[in-house]
Write a protein that holds these residues in place. Structure first.
Motif, PDB file in Angstrom:
ATOM      1  N   LYS A   1       0.830  -1.201   0.000  1.00  0.00           N
ATOM      2  CA  LYS A   1       0.000   0.000   0.000  1.00  0.00           C
ATOM      3  C   LYS A   1       0.874   1.264   0.000  1.00  0.00           C
TER       4      LYS A   1
ATOM      5  N   TYR B   1     -12.064  -3.524  -4.242  1.00  0.00           N
ATOM      6  CA  TYR B   1     -12.747  -3.554  -2.945  1.00  0.00           C
ATOM      7  C   TYR B   1     -14.266  -3.494  -3.092  1.00  0.00           C
TER       8      TYR B   1
ATOM      9  N   HIS C   1     -16.617  -4.434  -0.276  1.00  0.00           N
ATOM     10  CA  HIS C   1     -16.677  -3.585   0.924  1.00  0.00           C
ATOM     11  C   HIS C   1     -17.508  -2.319   0.705  1.00  0.00           C
TER      12      HIS C   1
ATOM     13  N   PHE D   1     -15.823   1.933   6.502  1.00  0.00           N
ATOM     14  CA  PHE D   1     -14.432   2.265   6.198  1.00  0.00           C
ATOM     15  C   PHE D   1     -14.158   2.392   4.697  1.00  0.00           C
TER      16      PHE D   1
ATOM     17  N   LEU E   1     -10.795   3.872   2.817  1.00  0.00           N
ATOM     18  CA  LEU E   1      -9.934   2.851   2.204  1.00  0.00           C
ATOM     19  C   LEU E   1      -9.597   3.216   0.753  1.00  0.00           C
TER      20      LEU E   1
ATOM     21  N   THR F   1      -5.381  -9.111   9.327  1.00  0.00           N
ATOM     22  CA  THR F   1      -5.786  -7.820   8.733  1.00  0.00           C
ATOM     23  C   THR F   1      -5.676  -6.690   9.758  1.00  0.00           C
TER      24      THR F   1
ATOM     25  N   ARG G   1       2.627  -7.094   9.287  1.00  0.00           N
ATOM     26  CA  ARG G   1       1.734  -6.145   9.974  1.00  0.00           C
ATOM     27  C   ARG G   1       2.040  -6.100  11.470  1.00  0.00           C
TER      28      ARG G   1
ATOM     29  N   ILE H   1      -5.799  -0.615  11.021  1.00  0.00           N
ATOM     30  CA  ILE H   1      -6.359  -1.561  10.044  1.00  0.00           C
ATOM     31  C   ILE H   1      -6.423  -0.960   8.626  1.00  0.00           C
ATOM     32  N   THR H   2      -6.765   0.327   8.511  1.00  0.00           N
ATOM     33  CA  THR H   2      -6.834   0.929   7.173  1.00  0.00           C
ATOM     34  C   THR H   2      -5.439   1.041   6.564  1.00  0.00           C
TER      35      THR H   2
ATOM     36  N   ASN I   1      -2.840  -0.848   6.921  1.00  0.00           N
ATOM     37  CA  ASN I   1      -2.165  -2.093   7.311  1.00  0.00           C
ATOM     38  C   ASN I   1      -1.102  -2.554   6.307  1.00  0.00           C
TER      39      ASN I   1
ATOM     40  N   ILE J   1      -0.190  -3.723   3.518  1.00  0.00           N
ATOM     41  CA  ILE J   1      -0.091  -4.727   2.454  1.00  0.00           C
ATOM     42  C   ILE J   1      -1.410  -5.475   2.310  1.00  0.00           C
ATOM     43  N   HIS J   2      -1.688  -5.912   1.102  1.00  0.00           N
ATOM     44  CA  HIS J   2      -2.888  -6.718   0.845  1.00  0.00           C
ATOM     45  C   HIS J   2      -2.472  -7.982   0.105  1.00  0.00           C
TER      46      HIS J   2
HETATM   47  P1  CMP Z   1      -7.012  -5.508   2.790  1.00  0.00           P
HETATM   48  O1  CMP Z   1      -6.297  -6.790   3.001  1.00  0.00           O
HETATM   49  O2  CMP Z   1      -6.502  -4.577   1.766  1.00  0.00           O
HETATM   50  O3  CMP Z   1      -8.533  -5.857   2.464  1.00  0.00           O
HETATM   51  C1  CMP Z   1      -9.598  -5.002   2.784  1.00  0.00           C
HETATM   52  C2  CMP Z   1      -9.137  -3.803   3.543  1.00  0.00           C
HETATM   53  O4  CMP Z   1     -10.147  -3.075   4.184  1.00  0.00           O
HETATM   54  C3  CMP Z   1      -8.242  -4.273   4.670  1.00  0.00           C
HETATM   55  O5  CMP Z   1      -7.018  -4.731   4.181  1.00  0.00           O
HETATM   56  C4  CMP Z   1      -8.204  -3.080   5.556  1.00  0.00           C
HETATM   57  O6  CMP Z   1      -7.222  -2.145   5.114  1.00  0.00           O
HETATM   58  C5  CMP Z   1      -9.589  -2.507   5.325  1.00  0.00           C
HETATM   59  N1  CMP Z   1     -10.466  -2.859   6.431  1.00  0.00           N
HETATM   60  C6  CMP Z   1     -11.007  -4.046   6.699  1.00  0.00           C
HETATM   61  N2  CMP Z   1     -11.770  -3.990   7.788  1.00  0.00           N
HETATM   62  C7  CMP Z   1     -11.696  -2.722   8.218  1.00  0.00           C
HETATM   63  C8  CMP Z   1     -12.255  -2.037   9.316  1.00  0.00           C
HETATM   64  N3  CMP Z   1     -13.056  -2.656  10.183  1.00  0.00           N
HETATM   65  N4  CMP Z   1     -11.951  -0.749   9.445  1.00  0.00           N
HETATM   66  C9  CMP Z   1     -11.155  -0.124   8.558  1.00  0.00           C
HETATM   67  N5  CMP Z   1     -10.591  -0.722   7.472  1.00  0.00           N
HETATM   68  C10 CMP Z   1     -10.862  -2.019   7.326  1.00  0.00           C
END
Ligand code: CMP
Length: 147
Positions: free
Chosen positions: A9, A49, A52, A57, A61, A91, A102, A109-110, A112, A114-115
């Protein structure tokens, strides 16, 4: 052999963690078969995404992942989907084990860092958002014979 899609990221790039993160994959014996630095578009982020959309979030994101360059890659190894998810950790960085990416470098979490794809189906869907098949290089990596 299995493949997975991974991207570092924008905060991983800004913090100069690209080498540190890629080193962890390489030293584990994971083969990089595609790699590029790109600026993710809003369309790519919304597609990646889409599951989501509507969550609290989601907007943060999308803004975050499109806020700077990312490093996208496809990596290959036996059972690599599960392997990479162990290497990067939960995550939520709070729950990510010590020694994971991580767990060592992320705080929220936002942001974080790497995905990685969480299933074969998601790998197939996700890598196509960023790579064409002719950008994937099939080659022999000696180190995989010894790991
Ligand atoms: P990622 O692995 O990129 O996949 C979805 C992303 O949404 C996750 O990593 C986080 O960066 C983000 N994410 C997931 N759950 C939450 C949450 N509860 N609050 C904020 N961001 C979130």
């Amino acid at each position: 052999m299995e493949r997975t899609f991974v991207y570092l990221k924008p905060n991983a790039v800004r913090r100069g963690l690209v080498g540190e993160i890629i080193k962890r994959f390489e030293q584990r014996g994971i083969k990089i078969v595609a790699l590029k630095l790109i600026w993710m578009s809003k369309q790519q982020a919304e597609k990646l995404y889409e599951m989501h959309k509507g969550k609290s979030f989601y907007n943060d994101l999308i803004d975050f992942v499109t806020g700077g360059p990312i490093v996208a890659m496809i990596v290959e190894a036996p059972r690599v989907i599960e392997m990479v998810r162990h290497i990067i950790g939960d995550t939520d960085p709070l729950k990510a084990g010590t020694g994971t990416i991580r767990g060592e470098f992320a705080l929220t979490i936002t942001k974080n860092l790497i995905h990685a794809s969480d299933s074969k189906e998601n790998f197939e869907r996700e890598y196509k958002i960023f790579f064409s098949d002719d950008e994937i290089i099939d080659y022999y990596l000696d180190v995989q014979d010894d790991i």
